[in-house]
Structure formats: structure tokens, C-alpha cells
Design a protein around this motif. Structure first.
Motif, PDB file in Angstrom:
ATOM      1  N   VAL A 162      -3.140 -28.142   1.540  1.00 52.53           N
ATOM      2  CA  VAL A 162      -1.794 -28.466   2.029  1.00 52.53           C
ATOM      3  C   VAL A 162      -1.100 -29.421   1.061  1.00 52.53           C
ATOM      4  CG1 VAL A 162      -0.472 -29.570   3.874  1.00 52.53           C
ATOM      5  CG2 VAL A 162      -2.342 -28.020   4.449  1.00 52.53           C
ATOM      6  N   GLU A 163      -1.847 -30.376   0.520  1.00 54.36           N
ATOM      7  CA  GLU A 163      -1.265 -31.299  -0.459  1.00 54.36           C
ATOM      8  C   GLU A 163      -0.858 -30.557  -1.733  1.00 54.36           C
ATOM      9  OE1 GLU A 163      -0.364 -34.610  -0.480  1.00 54.36           O
ATOM     10  OE2 GLU A 163      -0.584 -34.247   1.668  1.00 54.36           O
ATOM     11  N   GLU A 164      -1.636 -29.554  -2.095  1.00 51.85           N
ATOM     12  CA  GLU A 164      -1.292 -28.740  -3.269  1.00 51.85           C
ATOM     13  C   GLU A 164       0.036 -28.014  -3.045  1.00 51.85           C
ATOM     14  OE1 GLU A 164      -3.010 -24.795  -5.620  1.00 51.85           O
ATOM     15  OE2 GLU A 164      -4.339 -25.940  -4.300  1.00 51.85           O
ATOM     16  N   ILE A 165       0.186 -27.449  -1.852  1.00 51.49           N
ATOM     17  CA  ILE A 165       1.439 -26.761  -1.517  1.00 51.49           C
ATOM     18  C   ILE A 165       2.596 -27.757  -1.500  1.00 51.49           C
ATOM     19  CG2 ILE A 165       2.681 -25.520   0.297  1.00 51.49           C
ATOM     20  CD1 ILE A 165       0.013 -24.281   1.111  1.00 51.49           C
ATOM     21  N   ARG A 166       2.333 -28.916  -0.931  1.00 49.33           N
ATOM     22  CA  ARG A 166       3.371 -29.950  -0.866  1.00 49.33           C
ATOM     23  C   ARG A 166       3.837 -30.318  -2.276  1.00 49.33           C
ATOM     24  NH1 ARG A 166       4.277 -35.315  -1.079  1.00 49.33           N
ATOM     25  NH2 ARG A 166       5.581 -36.263   0.534  1.00 49.33           N
ATOM     26  N   GLY A 167       2.884 -30.454  -3.189  1.00 53.28           N
ATOM     27  CA  GLY A 167       3.233 -30.776  -4.569  1.00 53.28           C
ATOM     28  C   GLY A 167       4.074 -29.683  -5.216  1.00 53.28           C
ATOM     29  N   SER A 168       3.734 -28.429  -4.920  1.00 56.09           N
ATOM     30  CA  SER A 168       4.497 -27.305  -5.474  1.00 56.09           C
ATOM     31  C   SER A 168       5.933 -27.325  -4.973  1.00 56.09           C
ATOM     32  CB  SER A 168       3.834 -25.978  -5.093  1.00 56.09           C
ATOM     33  OG  SER A 168       2.580 -25.836  -5.720  1.00 56.09           O
ATOM     34  N   LEU A 169       6.094 -27.537  -3.670  1.00 56.85           N
ATOM     35  CA  LEU A 169       7.440 -27.542  -3.097  1.00 56.85           C
ATOM     36  C   LEU A 169       8.240 -28.757  -3.567  1.00 56.85           C
ATOM     37  CD1 LEU A 169       6.822 -26.317   0.567  1.00 56.85           C
ATOM     38  CD2 LEU A 169       7.523 -25.004  -1.432  1.00 56.85           C
ATOM     39  N   GLU A 170       7.556 -29.870  -3.739  1.00 53.32           N
ATOM     40  CA  GLU A 170       8.234 -31.069  -4.251  1.00 53.32           C
ATOM     41  C   GLU A 170       8.760 -30.806  -5.659  1.00 53.32           C
ATOM     42  OE1 GLU A 170      10.079 -34.356  -4.385  1.00 53.32           O
ATOM     43  OE2 GLU A 170       8.801 -34.092  -2.616  1.00 53.32           O
TER      44      GLU A 170
END
Length: 207
Positions: free
Chosen positions: A188-196
């Protein structure tokens, strides 16, 4: 008096740059879709593991199911973003064609100021403005949809961290549950980083 020859084109981000930026955004969204599918598989395995652990892991099982729903909602959201991106690609392509054709018309009109090219150029400039406005609207829609996706992932992060807490109550299954919940949190943190990263794209900021 302003006419098609004396009008200065409005300052716009280079359409070619926009096209490259959209392609990068699309590639990143494809990656997020792939990762969200991975969360779905992990969640199904976690639900099965929680059932094996029994009542001690009931809370973990509930959260795992919520993460599964989250992954499905995220994929749907990403598909909507992809649709908007395709619309942006289409409009940017049209704008690029407009730029080339308008340049040729402008050159023709400058060579023969009293020719019919002046009227054609004026109509073309108006059409160009319409396409730029449509692209601006799509850009805004894409940005808002991306913000919605980011908020969704923030919720996913809360679920993943809550699962880590619940994993500790899994008794003999606690180590296995903790490992799974840690993987949830990492993804989830990986996805968050991508969207950020996408939120900071020059396609939205203009620089």
C-alpha cells in the motif's frame, strides 16, 4: 485591431511534452493496477489464514476482507483514470496536428494577406482554442480523479496498519499474520508513493 495574423497564441505547455507526460502517467497507472491485483490475491490468502487461526484472528480476517474490497475499488478507480488518460492523449494529438496545420496556414496568410487563408486561419485558431479548453477540462478531471485515488489509498494504508495491530492477537498464528500484514503495508505504501509521484507530474503542475 487584432486579427488571425496579429494575434499571439496563448502560452501553453508544449503539447509534445504533455504527450510524453501522459504516457508516463499511463505506465505508472498500469503498474498500480498490477500491484492492486497482487493485494487482492494476498487478501484472499490472508482471509484463509485467518479462518485457520480461528476466533483469535477474527479482526484480522475482517480487515483482510476490507483490503480485498479496497484492491478491487482501486482497480476500478485506475481503470477510470486510464479512460481519462486516453481522452487526454487524443486531445493532445489533435492539438499537435492543429499546431502544425496552423503554422502552415499562418505562413500562407503572411505570403498572401488578402487571400482566403486569413478566414481559414481564423476558424482554425478558434478550433485550436476549443481543443485546448477541452484538454484543460480533461486535465482537471484527471487531477481530481487522481486525488480521489490518493484518498482511497490513504484509507488502504489505515486498513493495512490496523491489520498489523490485529495480527498480534493471532496467538500461534501471530508470526504468519504479522508477515502478511507487513506485506500489505509495504505494498500500500508503494502504491501511495506512485500516486504521490503522479500528483507532482508536470502534466498537472506545468513545470
Amino acid at each position: 485591431m487584432m486579427n488571425a495574423l496579429t494575434m499571439s497564441p496563448a502560452r501553453q505547455p508544449p503539447a509534445g511534452d504533455d504527450l510524453l507526460r501522459i504516457v508516463r502517467i499511463n505506465e505508472e497507472i498500469k503498474r498500480v493496477v498490477g500491484v492492486s491485483f497482487k493485494i487482492n490475491i494476498m487478501a484472499l490468502n490472508a482471509i484463509f489464514l485467518a479462518k485457520r487461526a480461528g476466533t483469535a484472528a477474527r479482526g484480522f480476517g475482517v480487515l483482510s476482507n476490507e483490503l480485498r474490497v479496497f484492491s478491487q475499488d482501486l482497480r476500478t478507480c485506475m481503470e477510470a483514470l486510464t479512460g481519462l488518460i486516453h481522452g487526454c492523449v487524443n486531445e493532445v494529438s489533435i492539438v499537435l496536428q492543429d499546431i502544425r496545420f496552423t503554422r502552415l496556414l499562418r505562413e500562407a496568410a503572411e505570403l498572401a494577406p488578402k487571400s482566403a487563408a486569413i478566414a481559414v486561419l481564423q476558424r482554425r485558431e478558434d478550433e485550436n482554442d476549443e481543443h485546448r479548453q477541452k484538454l484543460a477540462r480533461l486535465r482537471g478531471q484527471l487531477k481530481r480523479a487522481l486525488e480521489d485515488a490518493f484518498q482511497m489509498v490513504e484509507l488502504g494504508g489505515v486498513l493495512a496498519k490496523s491489520a498489523k495491530i490485529e495480527a498480534a492477537y493471532g496467538q500461534s498464528f501471530a508470526p504468519s499474520l504479522s508477515q502478511v500484514s507487513g506485506e500489505f503495508d509495504g505494498i500500500v505504501e508503494e502504491i501511495r508513493g506512485s500516486l504521490e509521484s503522479l500528483r507532482r507530474s508536470a502534466f498537472f503542475t506545468g513545470h
